[in-house]
Design an enzyme around this catalytic site. Structure first.
Site, PDB file in Angstrom:
ATOM      1  N   HIS A 169     -66.842 -50.345   0.075  1.00 15.44           N
ATOM      2  CA  HIS A 169     -67.512 -51.004  -1.043  1.00 15.44           C
ATOM      3  C   HIS A 169     -66.481 -51.315  -2.125  1.00 15.44           C
ATOM      4  O   HIS A 169     -65.696 -50.437  -2.515  1.00 15.44           O
ATOM      5  CB  HIS A 169     -68.614 -50.107  -1.611  1.00 15.44           C
ATOM      6  CG  HIS A 169     -69.793 -49.964  -0.703  1.00 15.44           C
ATOM      7  ND1 HIS A 169     -70.632 -51.017  -0.400  1.00 15.44           N
ATOM      8  CD2 HIS A 169     -70.284 -48.882  -0.038  1.00 15.44           C
ATOM      9  CE1 HIS A 169     -71.589 -50.588   0.415  1.00 15.44           C
ATOM     10  NE2 HIS A 169     -71.399 -49.297   0.655  1.00 15.44           N
ATOM     11  N   CYS A 183     -66.711 -56.578  -0.808  1.00 14.26           N
ATOM     12  CA  CYS A 183     -67.135 -57.566  -1.800  1.00 14.26           C
ATOM     13  C   CYS A 183     -65.967 -57.920  -2.721  1.00 14.26           C
ATOM     14  O   CYS A 183     -65.181 -57.037  -3.093  1.00 14.26           O
ATOM     15  CB  CYS A 183     -68.315 -57.026  -2.616  1.00 14.26           C
ATOM     16  SG  CYS A 183     -69.783 -56.648  -1.621  1.00 14.26           S
TER      17      CYS A 183
END
Length: 481
Positions: free
Chosen positions: A136, A178
């Site tokens: 993440h 991301c």
């Protein structure tokens, strides 16, 4: 412009490949991040990079999770076609060991002395390194263990240190998270190629959910990399740009990005196997290594001269013994002469014994004579074999010589003998029988047709090297070949 065009056609110059594969996420619902990394692990191993040159870091041991209905197994598809964990997986860092500090220490080589070689990135200036990370992330950071963050400046500084200490030839930095492209914004070191799953302000998306596990098992970016890589073999000419162009937005749901401005070669000519595989290039040299000193002579008449083990040359990365063995011309191979004399004596005694038995007046005289004839035939065959070996070494004028020594935590083996087709293959085949790995090798053929091959080796994990046994085994193998 002409110089830039010429630079774009540069060929790969690396001599070894390494991979650092990192899943940074904890918890079962991040199953896909571990599967992403294990998918890359399976790919690089299939294409020839050995475990000894892979650093695998898994923040969550998904295979051993109590929530895993398929204990000891990890899959990247709902069909469960391939068990990514397998029986031969070697995880170097797992669970709480996977931290920002550990990752940076792996890259820079700044380890505690107690850390074994199997958990280190033992690269040099000729190494191509694949760094693949999944977890993440956000704008210029990647989360580790949901507790700390690796930021883009950390990565830039670590790679700058690697460049300053000559720890790489080229790096391919790949990130699946991301806003992934922001992680390599601050890198300024040369020969770094970077690719990511998304640009700033974009998310990276998962691909397939497995109802049995109850979670997504792979991300889109990694999945479509595998679509290409599963059709690649060691001889493939697929390039990095062809791989990148396959990562279309309609497939990923995000915009894949590639950074090439730091890379000296044209990415459209760089094969994926330059980083994902172990396709090596051999550097040829027309010069011999600069040995010091002279050949030693026998200290007493009739003795075989042995090499004087002076301090090894400081030739990075492998020192070479300064002297080689030379046999005096008047007595080239005394060991062979001993074999011949011994066999002649044995043959004489056998014939004498057979003649005496011939005078025996028993019912078993004929049987005894047959046994005697058989023994004489065997001795004669052995004599022929030894005589042929003696003649061979007489023609060579020198006997094979093997020496093994250590310097601090490094071990070296030097082989000196007559050159012949397949010699290097035979030596490495015999070395494979011992619990060691060959890290580097320097191969030198002298003008008189003799080779001086020096190998830097290291023991496998939890193994000890019996130097005398290795020396004796190689000496005997070379003498009999």
């Amino acid at each position: 412009m002409a110089s830039l065009a010429a630079e774009g056609t540069l060929q790969a110059t690396h001599t070894n490949n390494w991979a650092v594969l990192v899943s940074t996420s904890r918890y079962w619902f991040n199953y896909r991040h571990a599967a992403n990394v294990l998918s890359m692990y399976r790919t690089v191993k299939r294409l020839g990079i050995p475990d000894s040159q892979i650093v695998l870091m898994l923040a969550e041991d998904i295979a051993c999770s109590p929530r895993n209905a398929n204990a000891g197994q990890v899959f990247n598809s709902k069909s469960h076609a391939i068990n990514l964990y397998g029986d031969e997986i070697e995880v170097d860092y797992r669970g709480a060991e996977v931290t920002v500090e550990t990752f940076l220490r792996v890259l820079t080589g700044r380890h505690d002395p107690a850390v074994p070689n199997s958990k280190r990135l033992l690269t040099d200036k000729n190494s191509n390194i694949l760094i693949f990370m999944s977890g993440h992330g956000g704008n210029e950071f990647l989360k580790f263990q949901d507790q700390e963050e690796l930021n883009s400046q950390d990565i830039a500084d670590a790679i700058a240190q690697m460049h300053d200490t000559k720890r790489y030839n080229e790096i391919f930095f790949v990130v699946d998270t991301c806003q992934a492209s922001t992680l390599y914004n601050r890198i300024a070191s040369p020969n770094v190629l970077a690719m990511s799953s998304s640009i700033k302000d974009e998310s990276s998306y998962s691909y397939e959910v497995d109802l049995q596990t109850g979670v997504y098992v792979i991300d889109r970016f990694t999945y479509f990399i595998l679509v290409v890589m599963e059709n690649v073999d060691m001889n493939s000419r697929t390039t990095i740009m062809e791989l990148f162009r396959s990562l279309r937005r309609d497939r990923l749901g995000s915009t894949a990005h590639i950074r090439t401005d730091l890379f000296r070669r044209d990415a459209s000519t760089v094969r994926v196997t330059d980083f994902f595989g172990s396709v090596l290039n051999t550097k040829m040299t027309t010069k011999r290594y600069p040995y010091k000193g002279n050949f030693v002579s026998a200290s007493r008449k009739g003795e075989v001269g042995l090499p004087s083990l002076m301090e090894p040359l400081k030739v990075d990365p492998i020192p070479v013994l300064s002297n080689a063995i030379q046999i005096p011309k008047q007595d080239p191979v005394p060991m062979m002469n001993i074999m011949v004399v011994t066999s002649v004596v044995v043959l004489f005694l056998s014939i004498t014994w057979a003649a005496l038995l011939g005078h025996l007046q028993t019912g078993k005289t004929a049987e005894i004579k047959r046994v005697s004839s058989f023994l004489m035939m065997k001795v004669s065959d052995q004599l022929s074999s030894w005589q042929e070996m003696a003649n061979l070494h007489l023609r060579r004028g020198k006997v094979p010589y093997v020496k093994m020594w250590s310097e601090v935590d490094k071990h070296y083996i030097e082989v000196y003998c007559t050159d012949r087709p397949g010699l290097l293959s035979d030596v490495t085949m015999h070395l494979r029988g011992f619990p060691l790995e060959i890290m580097h090798a320097k191969i030198s053929t002298e003008e008189d047709g003799y080779v001086r091959d020096t190998f830097q080796v290291q023991p496998r994990e939890n193994s000890l090297l019996d130097m005398e046994k290795i020396e004796r085994h190689l000496q005997k193998a070379l003498l009999l070949c």
